[in-house]
Scaffold this motif. Structure first.
Motif, PDB file in Angstrom:
ATOM      1  N   LYS A 304      20.065  34.979   2.551  1.00  0.00           N
ATOM      2  CA  LYS A 304      19.279  35.847   1.771  1.00  0.00           C
ATOM      3  C   LYS A 304      17.868  35.956   2.432  1.00  0.00           C
ATOM      4  O   LYS A 304      17.323  36.901   2.416  1.00  0.00           O
ATOM      5  N   ARG A 305      17.440  34.946   2.763  1.00  0.00           N
ATOM      6  CA  ARG A 305      15.940  34.636   3.615  1.00  0.00           C
ATOM      7  C   ARG A 305      15.820  35.551   4.774  1.00  0.00           C
ATOM      8  O   ARG A 305      15.054  36.364   5.274  1.00  0.00           O
ATOM      9  N   GLY A 309      14.403  39.485   6.402  1.00  0.00           N
ATOM     10  CA  GLY A 309      13.595  39.418   7.338  1.00  0.00           C
ATOM     11  C   GLY A 309      12.799  37.994   7.827  1.00  0.00           C
ATOM     12  O   GLY A 309      11.812  38.113   8.634  1.00  0.00           O
ATOM     13  N   GLU A 310      12.948  37.058   7.076  1.00  0.00           N
ATOM     14  CA  GLU A 310      12.132  35.941   7.359  1.00  0.00           C
ATOM     15  C   GLU A 310      12.327  35.189   8.719  1.00  0.00           C
ATOM     16  O   GLU A 310      13.558  35.237   9.070  1.00  0.00           O
ATOM     17  N   ARG A 311      11.713  34.337   9.050  1.00  0.00           N
ATOM     18  CA  ARG A 311      11.750  33.552  10.109  1.00  0.00           C
ATOM     19  C   ARG A 311      12.484  32.313   9.724  1.00  0.00           C
ATOM     20  O   ARG A 311      12.059  31.579   8.652  1.00  0.00           O
ATOM     21  N   VAL A 312      13.719  32.112  10.343  1.00  0.00           N
ATOM     22  CA  VAL A 312      14.673  31.042   9.707  1.00  0.00           C
ATOM     23  C   VAL A 312      15.191  30.172  11.020  1.00  0.00           C
ATOM     24  O   VAL A 312      15.261  30.793  12.010  1.00  0.00           O
ATOM     25  N   GLY A 332      14.121  32.120  14.200  1.00  0.00           N
ATOM     26  CA  GLY A 332      13.909  33.120  14.671  1.00  0.00           C
ATOM     27  C   GLY A 332      14.161  34.228  13.436  1.00  0.00           C
ATOM     28  O   GLY A 332      14.070  33.975  12.443  1.00  0.00           O
ATOM     29  N   ARG A 333      14.265  35.569  13.921  1.00  0.00           N
ATOM     30  CA  ARG A 333      14.220  36.665  12.977  1.00  0.00           C
ATOM     31  C   ARG A 333      15.193  37.717  13.277  1.00  0.00           C
ATOM     32  O   ARG A 333      15.065  38.252  14.480  1.00  0.00           O
ATOM     33  N   ILE A 334      15.870  38.392  12.633  1.00  0.00           N
ATOM     34  CA  ILE A 334      16.823  39.392  12.680  1.00  0.00           C
ATOM     35  C   ILE A 334      15.943  40.549  13.342  1.00  0.00           C
ATOM     36  O   ILE A 334      14.997  40.945  12.479  1.00  0.00           O
ATOM     37  N   ASP A 335      16.674  41.134  14.453  1.00  0.00           N
ATOM     38  CA  ASP A 335      15.828  42.530  14.590  1.00  0.00           C
ATOM     39  C   ASP A 335      16.216  43.687  13.931  1.00  0.00           C
ATOM     40  O   ASP A 335      17.760  44.337  14.153  1.00  0.00           O
ATOM     41  N   SER A 336      15.601  43.793  12.737  1.00  0.00           N
ATOM     42  CA  SER A 336      16.332  45.029  11.662  1.00  0.00           C
ATOM     43  C   SER A 336      14.897  45.649  11.052  1.00  0.00           C
ATOM     44  O   SER A 336      13.932  45.004  11.198  1.00  0.00           O
ATOM     45  N   PRO A 337      15.098  46.761  10.392  1.00  0.00           N
ATOM     46  CA  PRO A 337      14.070  47.183   9.774  1.00  0.00           C
ATOM     47  C   PRO A 337      13.054  46.057   8.697  1.00  0.00           C
ATOM     48  O   PRO A 337      11.966  46.061   8.869  1.00  0.00           O
ATOM     49  N   ALA A 338      14.094  45.363   8.164  1.00  0.00           N
ATOM     50  CA  ALA A 338      13.494  44.432   7.279  1.00  0.00           C
ATOM     51  C   ALA A 338      12.965  43.397   8.147  1.00  0.00           C
ATOM     52  O   ALA A 338      11.743  42.834   7.682  1.00  0.00           O
ATOM     53  N   ALA A 343       7.843  40.947  10.108  1.00  0.00           N
ATOM     54  CA  ALA A 343       7.038  40.368  11.224  1.00  0.00           C
ATOM     55  C   ALA A 343       5.797  41.000  10.893  1.00  0.00           C
ATOM     56  O   ALA A 343       4.720  40.435  11.211  1.00  0.00           O
ATOM     57  N   ALA A 344       5.620  42.327  10.654  1.00  0.00           N
ATOM     58  CA  ALA A 344       4.320  43.020  10.551  1.00  0.00           C
ATOM     59  C   ALA A 344       3.370  42.478   9.401  1.00  0.00           C
ATOM     60  O   ALA A 344       2.238  42.163   9.510  1.00  0.00           O
ATOM     61  N   LEU A 345       4.078  42.267   8.361  1.00  0.00           N
ATOM     62  CA  LEU A 345       3.570  41.316   7.242  1.00  0.00           C
ATOM     63  C   LEU A 345       3.020  39.944   7.515  1.00  0.00           C
ATOM     64  O   LEU A 345       1.662  39.652   7.192  1.00  0.00           O
ATOM     65  N   ASP A 346       3.750  39.354   8.202  1.00  0.00           N
ATOM     66  CA  ASP A 346       3.473  37.746   8.772  1.00  0.00           C
ATOM     67  C   ASP A 346       2.056  38.101   9.494  1.00  0.00           C
ATOM     68  O   ASP A 346       1.412  37.092   9.512  1.00  0.00           O
TER      69      ASP A 346
END
Length: 443
Positions: A304-305, A309-312, A332-338, A343-346
């Motif tokens: 879920k995290r 789009g969270e870094r997990v 890492g973080r998945i390369d997706s719109p989420a 990433a932008a929010l972070d």
């Protein structure tokens, strides 16, 4: 005996024959219309099969195999193709909950509506998870497939070339009148040696239940009739008249052909002897398995995290025997719109945090500078005060110091010898002065 059972359908409800609905078959894409290779068709003919005869699939996780079995003219099945599974996710053991990335284990049914000729994964079919057993036991998940593209998150993924053939087997069987086919998914081949290897695994009781269905197929070479009652699978059982199987209710009174019971008992006796022998044998160590719903929930939370789009950690966490959780150090973080949004929010959050830290640092620096200036002014004031006190004390000390006076010695009487010495001294000085004057004027 087994041919009769297949013809009557008593034990093979999963391969019932009926007319095919044209609407379920007319939308096949070009990739889904490719014929089976000539070699496979020749092998089928040699084994007494026709192209459109009924089909079933068996999956073995540990070996990474997907087998296709087809009905022969005598009603019994034989294996016609075996494929190396390109990828399957998770560990050995069933799927428990949405997001645990487990590929399902159990007995599933595929109907024409579950075939997807326009899949994002080249071709696919939904295996039918959750089935009646899964729902009765509160297991959740959706869109569990056998598909192409060699990419898996809880599915059984094949290469595109493999899925074209596997898809064709199902397509041809549906065109021949089969209304549904069975997919049997196992952790491993349920031999005595493998069951002995995993006898201490937390999933062992579940696997023992699956093994009954596995053994029924091994005995009959006909896909077993599958029902669920008391939240467990039951195989090749016929409910008494007027009774039905309730997945969560008590099992009804059932019967089974004597010939099947006799054949199964003989098979089981051979298995028991092999199992006891396997307990003493040196075997490969077991492969990793899922530690029940607790580990499934941990992985589900990770999924879920990750989906947000969270870094997990780049790999799903694992639950150790001592109850601790192991995670990979790499994040890492998945390369997706989420993922990109997160990433932008972070990044925005990090920039705000940095600006706030700089603001607080500037305030602290100004505060420290002000305190330093105050301390310096106080020190200078104290120094001046100390200097004034010192000067005042010096002046006071000078004022209070005694005045020095000259002492005139009273004349004393001279002795004759002293008078003689004084006269000689005077005479000597006169003589020196006289000589010096004579020298000056040439005398």
């Amino acid at each position: 005996m087994f041919a009769k059972l297949a013809r009557t359908g008593t034990l093979v409800a999963s391969i019932a024959i009926a007319g095919c609905n044209d609407s379920s078959m007319k939308d096949f894409a070009p990739e889904a219309n490719k014929p089976l290779p000539d070699k496979i068709l020749a092998d089928m003919r040699a084994k007494g099969m026709v192209r459109t005869s009924s089909v079933m699939a068996r999956i073995f996780k540990e070996e990474g195999k997907l087998e296709i079995w087809k009905a022969k003219t005598n009603g019994r099945y034989d294996m016609v193709a075996s494929y190396d599974i390109c990828k399957w996710s998770g560990k050995l053991g069933p799927k428990y909950t949405e997001g645990d990335r487990q590929a399902p284990e159990g007995f599933y049914t595929v109907r024409p509506a579950q075939m997807n000729p326009r899949s994002n994964y080249h071709l696919s079919f939904n295996i039918g998870f959750p089935n009646a057993y899964d729902r009765a036991n509160g297991r959740t998940g959706q869109n569990l497939m056998v598909h192409g593209a060699c990419s898996s998150s809880g599915c059984y993924s094949m290469t595109d070339a493999q899925i074209e053939q596997i898809y064709a087997f199902g397509r041809d069987a549906f065109q021949g009148g089969q209304t549904e086919f069975q997919v049997e998914a196992f952790p491993f081949r349920m031999t005595a040696a493998n069951m002995a290897r995993y006898r201490n695994d937390p999933n062992y009781e579940f696997w023992k239940m699956l093994k009954v269905g596995y053994d029924n197929f091994e005995v009959t070479k006909v896909p077993p009739k599958v029902d669920v009652c008391e939240k467990r699978y039951v195989f090749n059982q016929v409910a008494a008249d007027g009774q039905t199987f309730d997945p969560t209710g008590p099992c009804p009174a059932t019967t089974q052909p004597d010939s099947l019971k006799s054949a199964y008992n003989a098979y089981q006796s051979t298995y028991d002897a092999a199992f006891n022998s396997a307990l003493k044998a040196s075997v490969p160590p077991p492969k990793p398995t899922i530690a029940g719903i607790k580990e499934a929930s941990i992985v589900s939370d990770w999924s879920k995290r990750r989906a947000r789009g969270e870094r997990v950690p780049i790999e799903p966490p694992s639950l150790n025997n001592d109850g601790s959780v192991s995670e990979t150090a790499r994040m890492g973080r998945i390369d997706s719109p989420a993922g990109r949004k997160m990433a932008a929010l972070d990044a925005e959050k990090a920039a705000k945090q940095k600006a706030e830290e700089q603001r607080l640092a500037a305030i602290e620096a100004a505060k420290q500078a002000k305190e330093a200036a105050k301390a310096q002014a106080l020190a200078e004031k104290e120094a001046a005060k100390a200097q004034a006190v010192a000067a005042k004390e010096a002046a006071k000390a000078a004022k209070e110091a005694p005045v020095a006076t000259a002492t005139i010695a009273a004349p004393s009487e001279a002795t004759p010898e002293a008078e003689t010495q004084a006269a000689s001294a005077d005479e000597s000085r006169v003589t020196k002065l006289k000589n010096k004057l004579l020298g000056m004027f040439g005398g």
